[in-house]
Design an enzyme around this catalytic site. Structure first.
Site, PDB file in Angstrom:
ATOM      1  N   LYS A 185      -3.122   0.998  12.032  1.00  0.00           N
ATOM      2  CA  LYS A 185      -2.103   0.689  11.022  1.00  0.00           C
ATOM      3  C   LYS A 185      -2.127   1.789   9.966  1.00  0.00           C
ATOM      4  O   LYS A 185      -3.170   2.078   9.377  1.00  0.00           O
ATOM      5  CB  LYS A 185      -2.403  -0.667  10.386  1.00  0.00           C
ATOM      6  CG  LYS A 185      -1.485  -1.039   9.226  1.00  0.00           C
ATOM      7  CD  LYS A 185      -1.997  -2.257   8.487  1.00  0.00           C
ATOM      8  CE  LYS A 185      -3.287  -1.988   7.756  1.00  0.00           C
ATOM      9  NZ  LYS A 185      -3.149  -1.042   6.614  1.00  0.00           N
ATOM     10  N   ASP A 202      -4.239  -8.155   6.466  1.00  0.00           N
ATOM     11  CA  ASP A 202      -3.575  -7.169   7.316  1.00  0.00           C
ATOM     12  C   ASP A 202      -3.282  -7.686   8.726  1.00  0.00           C
ATOM     13  O   ASP A 202      -2.500  -7.076   9.459  1.00  0.00           O
ATOM     14  CB  ASP A 202      -4.435  -5.902   7.448  1.00  0.00           C
ATOM     15  CG  ASP A 202      -4.344  -5.013   6.227  1.00  0.00           C
ATOM     16  OD1 ASP A 202      -3.451  -5.241   5.386  1.00  0.00           O
ATOM     17  OD2 ASP A 202      -5.166  -4.090   6.108  1.00  0.00           O
TER      18      ASP A 202
END
Length: 301
Positions: free
Chosen positions: A17, A151
């Site tokens: 990410k 996340d």
């Protein structure tokens, strides 16, 4: 009709990410967590999670291999996000214990600002959803993911997304260039997210204004991103000065359009015109660093 459970091993990628920008907007009153605004993409660099059927009553297990596996040696299994994801999904599905043997192939550096553990947890949820024949929609998996970490929900789909709140508020990202390239580099020094947030000083930022039409060219994306920032970058450099060296090396690469730190660091990225340029540029970086060059992750479905 409920899907049939898989009889063979199921594999899912856990892509890195990348925060193209990260603004810290304030703090949540009830718990002090920081409120964020970020445009997130996923790189082709990825861990892999494999889930294999296990006989009923077999205790869930996790094996770890891969070039970055040593960083997880000695970790308390109860804290590993892959196993925590397996237990969370099992409870939600009404299973007494996760009937699966799990294997994590670790290719992404640990504690490096690219959501490796969160991506691993999301990949485990997707793999086990397939292995157990649950067939749950993405929204239901995201609800389980929210209990694992801020996340993790964004990593379920592993597609570009605008991230708000403490990370759990997800809205569609503007269209991105089809040929965008990324170089990732990490000096092989871990940075603890709480420490970086704790070292952050200064005022809070305003949310970013992004064009709804998005960008068709990488240069245009880089130009607009240059007006934004990663608010955690100064604190990360203060705690880990080699981050500044990585950023300088990325900015010196031929074709670099923008270089910035991702998340709470220490991984930094360079935007490149395309994946081919990124692959060539990554080879110029010091071999002692963790480095990768390529394009965005192509999520299935």
């Amino acid at each position: 009709m409920r899907p049939v459970a898989a009889a063979v091993a199921v594999q899912e990628a856990a892509p890195a990410k990348i925060n193209l920008f990260l603004h810290v907007l304030g703090r949540r009153a009830e718990d002090g967590y920081h409120l964020l605004d970020s445009l997130v993409v996923f790189a082709g660099a990825a861990d892999r999670v494999e889930a294999t059927p296990a006989p009923d009553g077999t205790p869930p297990s996790l094996a770890v291999d891969g070039p970055e596996a040593a960083a997880l040696a000695g970790e308390d299994p109860a804290r590993n996000l892959v196993l925590r994801a397996a237990w969370a999904l099992a409870r939600e599905a009404g299973l007494a214990a996760p009937p699966a043997l799990l294997r994590l192939t670790k290719r992404l550096p640990v504690a490096s600002g690219i959501g490796g553990g969160s991506a691993d947890a999301a990949a485990a949820l997707r793999a086990l959803d397939r292995l157990w024949g649950l067939g749950w929609p993405r929204e239901r998996l995201e609800a389980v993911a929210r209990r694992l970490g801020a996340d993790v929900p964004a990593c379920i789909a592993s597609r570009p997304v605008r991230m708000g709140g403490v990370g759990e508020v997800l809205t569609p990202a503007p269209p991105l260039p089809a040929r965008l390239g990324l170089v990732l580099a990490n000096p092989r020094l871990p940075l603890a997210t709480p420490a970086v947030f704790g070292a952050r000083t200064g005022d809070f930022s305003a949310p970013a204004e992004l064009p709804a039409a998005g960008w068709t060219e990488a240069a245009a994306l880089a130009r607009d991103l240059s007006a934004l920032r990663n608010d955690l970058e100064p604190a990360a450099i203060a705690l880990c000065p080699p981050v500044a060296e990585v950023l300088a090396a990325l900015r010196a690469l031929p074709g670099c359009l923008l270089a910035r730190m991702s998340g709470s660091g220490a991984t930094c990225f360079a935007l490149m015109p395309d994946a081919t340029a990124a692959e060539a540029a990554a080879e110029r970086l010091p071999r002692a660093w963790w480095r990768w060059g390529g394009g965005l992750y192509a999520a299935a479905g």
